[in-house]
Design an enzyme around this catalytic site. Structure first.
Site, PDB file in Angstrom:
ATOM      1  N   GLU A 256      27.665  35.632  45.299  1.00 16.87           N
ATOM      2  CA  GLU A 256      27.620  34.907  46.730  1.00 16.87           C
ATOM      3  C   GLU A 256      27.873  33.569  46.577  1.00 16.87           C
ATOM      4  O   GLU A 256      27.156  32.816  45.559  1.00 16.87           O
ATOM      5  CB  GLU A 256      26.028  34.972  47.187  1.00 16.87           C
ATOM      6  CG  GLU A 256      25.359  36.299  47.407  1.00 16.87           C
ATOM      7  CD  GLU A 256      26.127  36.859  48.575  1.00 16.87           C
ATOM      8  OE1 GLU A 256      26.554  36.288  49.386  1.00 16.87           O
ATOM      9  OE2 GLU A 256      25.590  38.192  48.511  1.00 16.87           O
ATOM     10  N   CYS A 293      24.735  27.351  51.779  1.00 14.64           N
ATOM     11  CA  CYS A 293      25.842  27.997  51.670  1.00 14.64           C
ATOM     12  C   CYS A 293      26.491  28.493  52.971  1.00 14.64           C
ATOM     13  O   CYS A 293      27.644  28.642  53.253  1.00 14.64           O
ATOM     14  CB  CYS A 293      25.731  29.474  50.761  1.00 14.64           C
ATOM     15  SG  CYS A 293      24.357  30.338  51.330  1.00 14.64           S
TER      16      CYS A 293
HETATM   17  P1  NAP Z   1      26.572  26.706  39.914  1.00 17.84           P
HETATM   18  O1  NAP Z   1      26.715  25.353  39.258  1.00 17.84           O
HETATM   19  O2  NAP Z   1      27.649  27.564  39.986  1.00 17.84           O
HETATM   20  O3  NAP Z   1      25.183  26.958  39.264  1.00 17.84           O
HETATM   21  C1  NAP Z   1      24.681  28.450  39.751  1.00 17.84           C
HETATM   22  C2  NAP Z   1      23.690  28.971  38.536  1.00 17.84           C
HETATM   23  O4  NAP Z   1      24.602  29.631  37.526  1.00 17.84           O
HETATM   24  C3  NAP Z   1      22.788  28.125  38.027  1.00 17.84           C
HETATM   25  O5  NAP Z   1      21.712  28.807  37.893  1.00 17.84           O
HETATM   26  C4  NAP Z   1      23.446  27.696  36.724  1.00 17.84           C
HETATM   27  O6  NAP Z   1      22.391  27.342  35.720  1.00 17.84           O
HETATM   28  C5  NAP Z   1      24.123  29.099  36.250  1.00 17.84           C
HETATM   29  N1  NAP Z   1      25.358  28.892  35.397  1.00 17.84           N
HETATM   30  C6  NAP Z   1      26.265  27.944  35.162  1.00 17.84           C
HETATM   31  N2  NAP Z   1      27.047  28.278  34.305  1.00 17.84           N
HETATM   32  C7  NAP Z   1      26.573  29.416  33.914  1.00 17.84           C
HETATM   33  C8  NAP Z   1      27.038  30.423  32.985  1.00 17.84           C
HETATM   34  N3  NAP Z   1      28.108  29.967  32.104  1.00 17.84           N
HETATM   35  N4  NAP Z   1      26.440  31.493  32.689  1.00 17.84           N
HETATM   36  C9  NAP Z   1      25.349  31.992  33.308  1.00 17.84           C
HETATM   37  N5  NAP Z   1      24.959  31.215  34.240  1.00 17.84           N
HETATM   38  C10 NAP Z   1      25.446  29.815  34.506  1.00 17.84           C
HETATM   39  O7  NAP Z   1      26.039  26.433  41.488  1.00 17.84           O
HETATM   40  P2  NAP Z   1      25.123  25.340  41.996  1.00 17.84           P
HETATM   41  O8  NAP Z   1      25.651  24.004  41.888  1.00 17.84           O
HETATM   42  O9  NAP Z   1      23.815  25.789  41.644  1.00 17.84           O
HETATM   43  O10 NAP Z   1      25.379  25.924  43.513  1.00 17.84           O
HETATM   44  C11 NAP Z   1      26.175  25.282  44.539  1.00 17.84           C
HETATM   45  C12 NAP Z   1      27.206  26.375  44.861  1.00 17.84           C
HETATM   46  O11 NAP Z   1      26.352  27.493  45.335  1.00 17.84           O
HETATM   47  C13 NAP Z   1      27.735  25.945  46.050  1.00 17.84           C
HETATM   48  O12 NAP Z   1      28.965  26.048  46.065  1.00 17.84           O
HETATM   49  C14 NAP Z   1      27.416  26.904  47.317  1.00 17.84           C
HETATM   50  O13 NAP Z   1      28.264  27.205  48.360  1.00 17.84           O
HETATM   51  C15 NAP Z   1      27.026  27.957  46.521  1.00 17.84           C
HETATM   52  N6  NAP Z   1      25.802  28.874  47.122  1.00 17.84           N
HETATM   53  C16 NAP Z   1      26.089  29.950  47.780  1.00 17.84           C
HETATM   54  C17 NAP Z   1      24.975  30.807  48.430  1.00 17.84           C
HETATM   55  C18 NAP Z   1      25.524  32.172  48.904  1.00 17.84           C
HETATM   56  O14 NAP Z   1      24.604  32.832  49.317  1.00 17.84           O
HETATM   57  N7  NAP Z   1      26.668  32.513  49.189  1.00 17.84           N
HETATM   58  C19 NAP Z   1      24.070  30.222  48.613  1.00 17.84           C
HETATM   59  C20 NAP Z   1      23.524  29.225  47.834  1.00 17.84           C
HETATM   60  C21 NAP Z   1      24.604  28.122  47.154  1.00 17.84           C
HETATM   61  P3  NAP Z   1      22.209  25.824  35.361  1.00 17.84           P
HETATM   62  O15 NAP Z   1      21.632  25.218  36.614  1.00 17.84           O
HETATM   63  O16 NAP Z   1      21.071  26.089  34.351  1.00 17.84           O
HETATM   64  O17 NAP Z   1      23.539  25.391  35.011  1.00 17.84           O
END
Ligand code: NAP
Length: 516
Positions: A256, A293
């Protein structure tokens, strides 16, 4: 300052060292720390698979549903404390925190109700019995059974309560133990929820685990039978999807990700429909400071109505008080982290290369209850692209904040659809109008580009939910840029955690064995 802990292999464990710091985004004061350094994720996944899996698979759907209902009640029982954490660590107003926490308990309760209808059985029939060959005796039946591994969540920062619950509800009901990793920046809420559930003694051993802090080598330990549900940015999604251990073991990954959601105003909409559109767009821009999102990022408006929309929506946005989410009258708080603030500012700068500001100010407006110069605040901003077909950035860049862009179009369903499609796959497009021919054309033109389409006409205008609200009975997810995932949607959302198996043989015997 408190040190958050992970719940792994049946114990609360702190990682080595200080780890990452979590902040109050209103004051920028540090509020907690989280480290996973040195924790043994391999052993934790094995414990969940070997202890939690059998414990859960021994239960019927109805019994698993009772667990979900008990979780929902226990979490609801500590709602005030959770809403407080939402304010302190996520910058949520009370309304925003309720959206997250009540969304979590509501989703668990929905699946508890669904479990009752699935009854006292452990496997799910998938469709009807199928006759094979001549004579009518030989037949087959598709069944869905729990995957034998573990469900791993990796969640985004913006819904630390709902993100845990919406995934766990489907997984636990499917019969698969959960290892949940919230985003570190807002993990306090998720830790508190897991603590409530564990302390209430609701779940059998091994069924729910928590990783509170960085993922470290978590994914190195996945194996066949596991499933991964990821919510976050497209870049991280790609890293997870292409992780060597994930590819080697053929582990299914639901993604997602980002989405440039759209809303279309149809020409000649009834007054009630138009009012619902203005109300919803205000919610989409300001709720959770735009960190949803599903929030509408692009608003298509017939060119001859654009000035009315700027005035009506601008007037409503202008009444939104921004500031300390705990202060009287405040309706919009800060972004969740310093990183989100700098990324939103940079994104707004890029949008402004192809748009103009029609309401709000890039410099920001008045803040209530906030010390000068403090906090990760962005004021609500309404932009307009006069040449929407050429405004590439608007269709390509998701600014995760209280920012939407008006796109004037020629008033035909074809032009609106062409603009929506530029988002290359979205979670949701909403359409406000009363012209049935137009609505039919728009649905046909847009369904392949969206996970969800929300149509609001005058007959439901007073009951219409904002399009950004995800309901457990309807699918959440979207094609293309949105990640290609599917969550929720009743039993559909359980599919990722179930193995479909085609059982063939003596038809009447199979009916007895499978209790069909
Ligand atoms: P993110 O930086 O991609 O992080 C998401 C998750 O991935 C966090 O738990 C992060 O952990 C983890 N992560 C990062 N690098 C990783 C790796 N190499 N291996 C495993 N896990 C890893 O995203 P965000 O900033 O939290 O969220 C914002 C984005 O999410 C926006 O672009 C939004 O559109 C999207 N979003 C989508 C939805 C949907 O349902 N489609 C819902 C909400 C948000 P850490 O925090 O420990 O780095």
């Amino acid at each position: 300052m408190q040190q958050l802990t992970s719940y792994l292999s049946g114990a609360w464990l702190a990682g080595e060292g200080d780890g990452a710091t979590l902040y109050d985004p209103t004051t920028e004061a540090p509020v907690a720390r989280a480290s996973t350094q040195g924790l043994d994720f391999g052993a934790a996944l094995t414990h969940a698979r070997d202890v939690g899996g059998p414990n859960l698979r021994a239960l019927t759907f109805a019994q698993r549903g009772e667990l979900l209902a008990a979780m929902s009640k226990a979490i609801h029982g500590q709602r005030e404390r959770l809403l407080d954490i939402g304010r302190i660590n996520c910058g949520n107003t009370r309304g925003d925190a309720k959206f997250d926490v009540d969304g979590a308990t509501g989703t668990l309760m929905f699946y508890a109700g669904l479990a009752k209808s699935l009854g006292d059985r452990k496997l799910m029939l998938d469709g009807d019995a199928i006759p094979i060959g001549r004579g009518g005796r030989v037949g087959g039946q598709h069944v869905r059974v729990p995957r034998p591994g573990v469900a791993i969540h990796i969640n985004a920062f913006n819904f630390p309560a709902w993100g845990l619950a919406e995934k766990a509800a489907c997984e636990l009901l499917a019969g698969v133990p959960v290892v949940s990793k919230p985003a570190t920046a807002t993990a306090w809420m998720t830790q508190e929820i897991v603590r409530i559930v564990i302390e209430a003694g609701i779940l059998p051993e091994g069924v729910l685990s928590l990783v509170c802090g960085r993922a470290g080598d978590l994914l190195d330990h996945v194996t066949w039978g596991d499933a991964i549900a990821f919510t976050g940015s497209a870049d991280t999604g790609l890293r997870i999807r292409s992780h060597p251990a994930v590819l080697r073991a053929g582990v299914p990954v639901n993604i997602e990700a980002d989405s440039l959601n759209a809303t279309v105003l149809v020409p000649d909409a009834d007054d009630d429909t138009y009012d619902a559109f203005i109300r919803a767009m205000h919610t989409e821009i300001t709720q959770k400071a735009g960190q949803k999102c599903t929030a509408t990022r692009r608003i298509m408006v017939p060119r001859d109505q654009i000035d009315d929309v700027v005035e009506d929506l601008g007037e409503r946005i202008g009444r939104t008080i921004v500031g300390d989410p705990g202060a009287e009258g405040v309706r919009m708080g800060p972004l969740a982290t310093a990183d989100q603030l700098s990324s939103a500012r940079e994104g707004i700068g890029r949008l402004l290369e192809q748009t103009k500001v029609v309401h709000g100010s890039v410099e920001g407006g008045e803040l209530v209850g906030v010390e000068s110069g403090r906090g990760y605040f962005v004021s609500p901003l309404l932009l307009q692209a006069d040449d929407p077909h050429r405004a590439d950035v608007v269709h390509d860049l998701e600014v995760f904040g209280p920012v939407s862009t008006l796109l004037p179009y020629d008033g035909t369903a074809a032009d609106a659809a062409a603009l929506v499609r530029r988002g290359q796959g979205s979670l949701v497009t909403s359409i406000y109008g009363d012209d049935r021919k137009y609505l039919g054309e728009a649905i046909a033109a847009l369904a392949g580009w969206n996970g969800r389409i929300v149509v609001t006409d005058g007959k439901i205008a007073d009951k219409a939910l904002p399009p950004g609200m995800v309901m457990p009975q309807m699918l959440h997810g979207g094609p293309g840029r949105a990640g290609g995932g599917e969550e929720l949607g009743g039993t559909r959302g359980m599919g990722l955690y179930q193995q479909r198996c085609a059982v063939q043989g003596n038809g009447p015997l199979l009916a007895k064995l499978l209790d069909a």
